[in-house]
Design an enzyme around this catalytic site. Structure first.
Site, PDB file in Angstrom:
ATOM      1  N   HIS A  17      -0.728   1.274  22.195  1.00  0.00           N
ATOM      2  CA  HIS A  17       0.470   0.980  22.572  1.00  0.00           C
ATOM      3  C   HIS A  17       0.692   1.002  24.228  1.00  0.00           C
ATOM      4  O   HIS A  17      -0.158   1.420  24.939  1.00  0.00           O
ATOM      5  CB  HIS A  17       1.698   1.952  22.044  1.00  0.00           C
ATOM      6  N   CYS A  36       0.803   6.368  30.455  1.00  0.00           N
ATOM      7  CA  CYS A  36       1.155   5.470  29.045  1.00  0.00           C
ATOM      8  C   CYS A  36       1.740   4.238  29.460  1.00  0.00           C
ATOM      9  O   CYS A  36       2.017   3.395  28.538  1.00  0.00           O
ATOM     10  CB  CYS A  36       2.021   6.367  28.552  1.00  0.00           C
ATOM     11  N   HIS A  42      -3.253   1.348  25.652  1.00  0.00           N
ATOM     12  CA  HIS A  42      -4.140   2.404  25.370  1.00  0.00           C
ATOM     13  C   HIS A  42      -4.048   2.748  23.921  1.00  0.00           C
ATOM     14  O   HIS A  42      -3.042   2.562  23.097  1.00  0.00           O
ATOM     15  CB  HIS A  42      -4.035   3.580  26.159  1.00  0.00           C
ATOM     16  N   HIS A  44      -4.450   5.323  20.079  1.00  0.00           N
ATOM     17  CA  HIS A  44      -4.558   6.476  19.707  1.00  0.00           C
ATOM     18  C   HIS A  44      -5.347   6.386  18.208  1.00  0.00           C
ATOM     19  O   HIS A  44      -4.895   5.521  17.649  1.00  0.00           O
ATOM     20  CB  HIS A  44      -3.136   7.309  19.632  1.00  0.00           C
ATOM     21  N   ASP A  81      -2.206  -0.525  11.510  1.00  0.00           N
ATOM     22  CA  ASP A  81      -3.597  -0.064  11.765  1.00  0.00           C
ATOM     23  C   ASP A  81      -4.197  -1.171  12.492  1.00  0.00           C
ATOM     24  O   ASP A  81      -4.256  -2.387  12.162  1.00  0.00           O
ATOM     25  CB  ASP A  81      -4.375   0.174  10.553  1.00  0.00           C
ATOM     26  N   HIS A  82      -4.868  -0.632  13.780  1.00  0.00           N
ATOM     27  CA  HIS A  82      -5.512  -1.590  14.599  1.00  0.00           C
ATOM     28  C   HIS A  82      -4.511  -2.783  15.258  1.00  0.00           C
ATOM     29  O   HIS A  82      -5.004  -3.692  15.684  1.00  0.00           O
ATOM     30  CB  HIS A  82      -6.840  -2.299  13.899  1.00  0.00           C
ATOM     31  N   GLU A 127      -0.346  12.576  17.628  1.00  0.00           N
ATOM     32  CA  GLU A 127      -1.041  11.516  18.250  1.00  0.00           C
ATOM     33  C   GLU A 127      -2.257  11.880  19.202  1.00  0.00           C
ATOM     34  O   GLU A 127      -2.911  10.922  19.353  1.00  0.00           O
ATOM     35  CB  GLU A 127       0.262  11.071  19.184  1.00  0.00           C
TER      36      GLU A 127
HETATM   37 NI    NI Z   1      -0.143   6.913  24.032  1.00  0.00          NI
END
Ligand code: NI
Length: 139
Positions: A17, A36, A42, A44, A81-82, A127
């Site tokens: 995100h 961020c 980036h 998680h 996901d992904h 997270e």
């Molecule tokens: Ni983040």
């Protein structure tokens, strides 16, 4: 009679995100979101702890069948996901894909899918290994 037994299962998914708001200037976005706000996003590895409660059935001794719960949750998680959440998931195009908002999204997607008499009780979304978000909506 109030039931006070819960079941918690842990699921994981990976997603990327970028936290950004077009309402803010470039400088403000950097100040508010820090790293961020990185333009290329980036990632998680999220861990979802999902807790359900409800009556323990006499015949099974369970609140909910685990395979039923798994298929409900996996359907919601597989969609994220992904993915690059703020780009690929409509909900997050205009809603910041923060941990808070992802936890709320997961609650809203799951709350009506858990078959009664079980019900969604609590969501915890990790997270990173150092921060998590708790969410408990209505119902
Ligand atoms: Ni983040």
């Amino acid at each position: 009679m109030e039931e006070n037994c819960t079941l918690t299962k842990i699921y994981s998914f990976s997603a990327a995100h970028r936290l950004h708001n077009d309402k803010f200037s470039e400088k403000e976005n950097k100040e508010i979101f820090g790293k961020c706000n990185n333009p290329n996003g980036h990632g998680h590895d999220y861990y979802l702890e999902l807790t359900v409660s409800g009556k323990v059935a006499d015949d099974t001794g369970m609140i909910i069948k685990l395979d039923v719960l798994d298929s409900i949750v996996m359907q919601v998680i597989d969609y994220l996901d992904h993915k690059r959440l703020d780009v690929e998931i409509d909900h997050f195009v205009n809603v910041r894909a923060s941990g808070e908002n992802i936890a709320k999204y997961l609650w809203d997607k799951l709350v009506d899918k858990i078959p009664q008499p079980a019900y969604l009780y609590h969501i915890r979304l990790w997270e990173t290994s150092e921060n998590y978000f708790d969410y408990r909506g209505e119902k």
